[in-house]
Design a protein around this motif. Structure first.
Motif, PDB file in Angstrom:
ATOM      1  N   ALA A 277       0.834  -1.205   0.000  1.00 48.13           N
ATOM      2  CA  ALA A 277       0.000   0.000   0.000  1.00 48.13           C
ATOM      3  C   ALA A 277       0.866   1.251   0.000  1.00 48.13           C
ATOM      4  N   THR A 278       1.667   1.386  -1.030  1.00 46.83           N
ATOM      5  CA  THR A 278       2.537   2.538  -1.250  1.00 46.83           C
ATOM      6  C   THR A 278       2.284   3.064  -2.656  1.00 46.83           C
ATOM      7  N   ASN A 279       2.327   4.381  -2.799  1.00 46.30           N
ATOM      8  CA  ASN A 279       1.999   5.004  -4.084  1.00 46.30           C
ATOM      9  C   ASN A 279       0.564   4.671  -4.470  1.00 46.30           C
ATOM     10  N   VAL A 280      -0.309   4.693  -3.445  1.00 45.49           N
ATOM     11  CA  VAL A 280      -1.744   4.458  -3.617  1.00 45.49           C
ATOM     12  C   VAL A 280      -2.483   5.703  -3.143  1.00 45.49           C
ATOM     13  N   TYR A 281      -3.466   6.135  -3.930  1.00 44.43           N
ATOM     14  CA  TYR A 281      -4.249   7.326  -3.599  1.00 44.43           C
ATOM     15  C   TYR A 281      -5.736   6.994  -3.681  1.00 44.43           C
ATOM     16  N   TYR A 282      -6.516   7.586  -2.775  1.00 41.94           N
ATOM     17  CA  TYR A 282      -7.962   7.354  -2.837  1.00 41.94           C
ATOM     18  C   TYR A 282      -8.731   8.584  -2.350  1.00 41.94           C
ATOM     19  N   VAL A 283      -9.945   8.700  -2.838  1.00 41.36           N
ATOM     20  CA  VAL A 283     -10.829   9.806  -2.477  1.00 41.36           C
ATOM     21  C   VAL A 283     -11.383   9.555  -1.078  1.00 41.36           C
ATOM     22  N   SER A 284     -11.529  10.621  -0.306  1.00 41.83           N
ATOM     23  CA  SER A 284     -12.095  10.486   1.036  1.00 41.83           C
ATOM     24  C   SER A 284     -12.853  11.745   1.414  1.00 41.83           C
ATOM     25  N   GLY A 285     -13.801  11.569   2.308  1.00 37.28           N
ATOM     26  CA  GLY A 285     -14.539  12.721   2.816  1.00 37.28           C
ATOM     27  C   GLY A 285     -14.019  13.207   4.152  1.00 37.28           C
ATOM     28  N   PHE A 286     -13.010  12.483   4.693  1.00 42.14           N
ATOM     29  CA  PHE A 286     -12.514  12.841   6.022  1.00 42.14           C
ATOM     30  C   PHE A 286     -11.175  12.162   6.261  1.00 42.14           C
ATOM     31  N   SER A 287     -10.316  12.826   7.029  1.00 40.65           N
ATOM     32  CA  SER A 287      -9.049  12.229   7.413  1.00 40.65           C
ATOM     33  C   SER A 287      -8.614  12.789   8.763  1.00 40.65           C
ATOM     34  N   THR A 288      -7.998  11.936   9.577  1.00 40.73           N
ATOM     35  CA  THR A 288      -7.465  12.402  10.854  1.00 40.73           C
ATOM     36  C   THR A 288      -6.050  12.946  10.689  1.00 40.73           C
ATOM     37  N   SER A 289      -5.541  12.902   9.459  1.00 37.11           N
ATOM     38  CA  SER A 289      -4.239  13.487   9.160  1.00 37.11           C
ATOM     39  C   SER A 289      -4.435  14.820   8.459  1.00 37.11           C
ATOM     40  N   GLY A 290      -3.429  15.652   8.463  1.00 37.43           N
ATOM     41  CA  GLY A 290      -3.525  16.946   7.803  1.00 37.43           C
ATOM     42  C   GLY A 290      -4.264  17.953   8.668  1.00 37.43           C
ATOM     43  N   ASP A 291      -4.610  19.081   8.077  1.00 38.74           N
ATOM     44  CA  ASP A 291      -5.279  20.148   8.806  1.00 38.74           C
ATOM     45  C   ASP A 291      -6.714  19.752   9.142  1.00 38.74           C
ATOM     46  N   MET A 292      -7.133  20.006  10.373  1.00 42.16           N
ATOM     47  CA  MET A 292      -8.506  19.752  10.802  1.00 42.16           C
ATOM     48  C   MET A 292      -9.052  20.976  11.516  1.00 42.16           C
ATOM     49  N   THR A 293     -10.357  21.166  11.420  1.00 41.67           N
ATOM     50  CA  THR A 293     -10.996  22.243  12.170  1.00 41.67           C
ATOM     51  C   THR A 293     -11.029  21.868  13.650  1.00 41.67           C
ATOM     52  N   ASP A 294     -11.297  22.845  14.495  1.00 43.64           N
ATOM     53  CA  ASP A 294     -11.405  22.575  15.924  1.00 43.64           C
ATOM     54  C   ASP A 294     -12.521  21.566  16.196  1.00 43.64           C
ATOM     55  N   LYS A 295     -13.612  21.678  15.437  1.00 45.86           N
ATOM     56  CA  LYS A 295     -14.734  20.757  15.613  1.00 45.86           C
ATOM     57  C   LYS A 295     -14.313  19.332  15.264  1.00 45.86           C
ATOM     58  N   ALA A 296     -13.563  19.181  14.191  1.00 44.57           N
ATOM     59  CA  ALA A 296     -13.098  17.853  13.787  1.00 44.57           C
ATOM     60  C   ALA A 296     -12.132  17.282  14.814  1.00 44.57           C
ATOM     61  N   LYS A 297     -11.269  18.129  15.349  1.00 42.93           N
ATOM     62  CA  LYS A 297     -10.314  17.668  16.363  1.00 42.93           C
ATOM     63  C   LYS A 297     -11.038  17.161  17.612  1.00 42.93           C
ATOM     64  N   LYS A 298     -12.070  17.881  18.037  1.00 40.35           N
ATOM     65  CA  LYS A 298     -12.836  17.467  19.210  1.00 40.35           C
ATOM     66  C   LYS A 298     -13.558  16.153  18.945  1.00 40.35           C
TER      67      LYS A 298
END
Length: 386
Positions: A277-298
């Motif tokens: 699972a390297t050099n694999v990309y997929y569409v997502s509506g959410f991730s716990t990685s990258g920038d998140m809003t305060d609401k998402a973090k909570k």
């Protein structure tokens, strides 16, 4: 490094679909719906066991967390949410039966789920006839909401994912030649593949198909290996895609592999193995990685505290679906009022992004492209509607 690119429209995924059921109109202006009494009644109709339990269980968890939070904060208009939770076992017939039971016997005011387009297509008919709105966190079949006054979703549709993938392989991967290898037994994957073929301006050097339940992809992959291409596009679910990726890497196919949100589950990496699972990309509506809003973090913190694991996209979408329904329940006297308020929902801040419901009851919202390296999230790229 986080890149951004623009796309128009909106859109997301799940298991075998009942397109025919989706064509049955449930518009019913004479439906009186169910009355809201001393409590606000929500019914859960999730795939908690069976073939796609990974989706449904996550969604049940996300939905229950949202209910617990809302009730702890005083409920909606001072009324606590009362939940009737039923398992549709990943079976469309059971999803339909549960929908009928929730709407006509339990007299719920809103149904959350199913997760899959097939389950939703089966469930919406009797919910709509009873005047009870259904909010699906993750069903993505393009025409699912057609002629369905009582059906809403928290995720983007299949056709949008095909456009996202086409845009990404063209502009970000600079792929001039691709192989398209998709699940021909799934309307979810077929619709995405068609949208990709329509949108992609490069050369599709080969098209191969597989079916739900397949586990041996060696023959097709061997044919693919001998061709010249830049990326392998795989519309399908983790249940087959994980094994496909593992076998592709085992045969020495090193090109970038791109898929839809059906890859968005930890079991995808388990089946592919982290090394593959390297050099694999997929569409997502959410991730716990990258920038998140305060609401998402909570949300992430609360989910981990309750379930001792990080939330998946499916959990996040379901969490948003409950909050959408709760917001639409403010001031409502009946389930029909909730339906009317859902149709007017605008700029609702969810953990999966800002949500506005369009005329077709689909959410206008952002999406993400997740990149994997050694089975772990390596990049998160934002996809914004134009």
């Amino acid at each position: 490094m986080k890149k951004k690119f623009a796309l128009s429209l909106v859109a997301f995924a799940s298991a075998a679909l009942l397109a025919a059921c989706g064509e049955v109109s449930t518009n019913n202006s004479s439906a009186t719906g169910t009355e809201i009494g001393n409590t606000l009644k929500f019914g859960f109709n999730f795939e908690e066991t069976g073939a796609v339990a990974a989706y449904g269980t996550a969604e049940q968890h996300g939905a229950q967390l949202a209910v617990d939070e809302i009730n702890a904060a005083g409920g909606v208009d001072g009324k606590k949410i009362e939940v009737t939770d039923k398992d549709n076992k990943s079976e469309t017939a059971e999803a339909a039966t549960i929908s009928t039971s929730l709407a006509t016997q339990d007299k719920v005011n809103t149904i959350i789920g199913p997760a899959t387009s097939g389950g939703v297509a089966a469930a919406i008919a009797n919910a709509g006839k009873a005047g009870v709105p259904l909010v699906t966190p993750s069903a993505t079949q393009d025409d699912l909401t057609k002629n369905q006054d009582y059906l809403f979703r928290a995720t983007f549709i299949d056709g949008y994912q095909g456009k996202i993938i086409s845009k990404y392989v063209t502009e970000n991967l600079k792929a001039k030649k691709v192989v398209l290898y998709y699940d021909n037994s799934s309307d979810y994957a077929k619709g995405m593949a068609e949208a990709f073929k329509k949108e992609y301006k490069g050369e599709i050097v080969a098209t191969e198909t597989f079916a739900s339940g397949d586990s041996d992809f060696q023959a097709a992959l061997t044919k693919i290996k001998g061709k010249e291409f830049d990326a392998l596009v795989v519309p399908g679910y983790y249940t087959e895609a994980g094994k496909l990726v593992n076998q592709a890497r085992g045969l020495g196919i090193t090109q970038t592999i791109v898929g839809p949100d059906g890859f968005s589950d930890a079991k995808f990496v388990e089946q592919a193995t982290p090394a593959a699972a390297t050099n694999v990309y997929y569409v997502s509506g959410f991730s716990t990685s990258g920038d998140m809003t305060d609401k998402a973090k909570k949300f992430v913190e609360a989910y981990k505290a309750k379930y001792n694991e990080e939330p998946s996209m499916f959990a996040a979408l379901s969490y948003d679906a409950v909050y959408m329904a709760a917001e639409a329940s403010k001031g409502a006297k009946t389930s029909v009022d909730i339906k009317d308020n859902l149709a007017k929902l605008k700029d609702f801040e969810g953990v999966t992004g800002s949500i506005t419901i369009d005329k077709d009851h689909n959410p206008v919202k952002t999406a993400l492209m997740i990149g994997l390296k050694d089975g772990k999230v390596d990049t998160v790229e934002t996809v914004k509607p134009e």
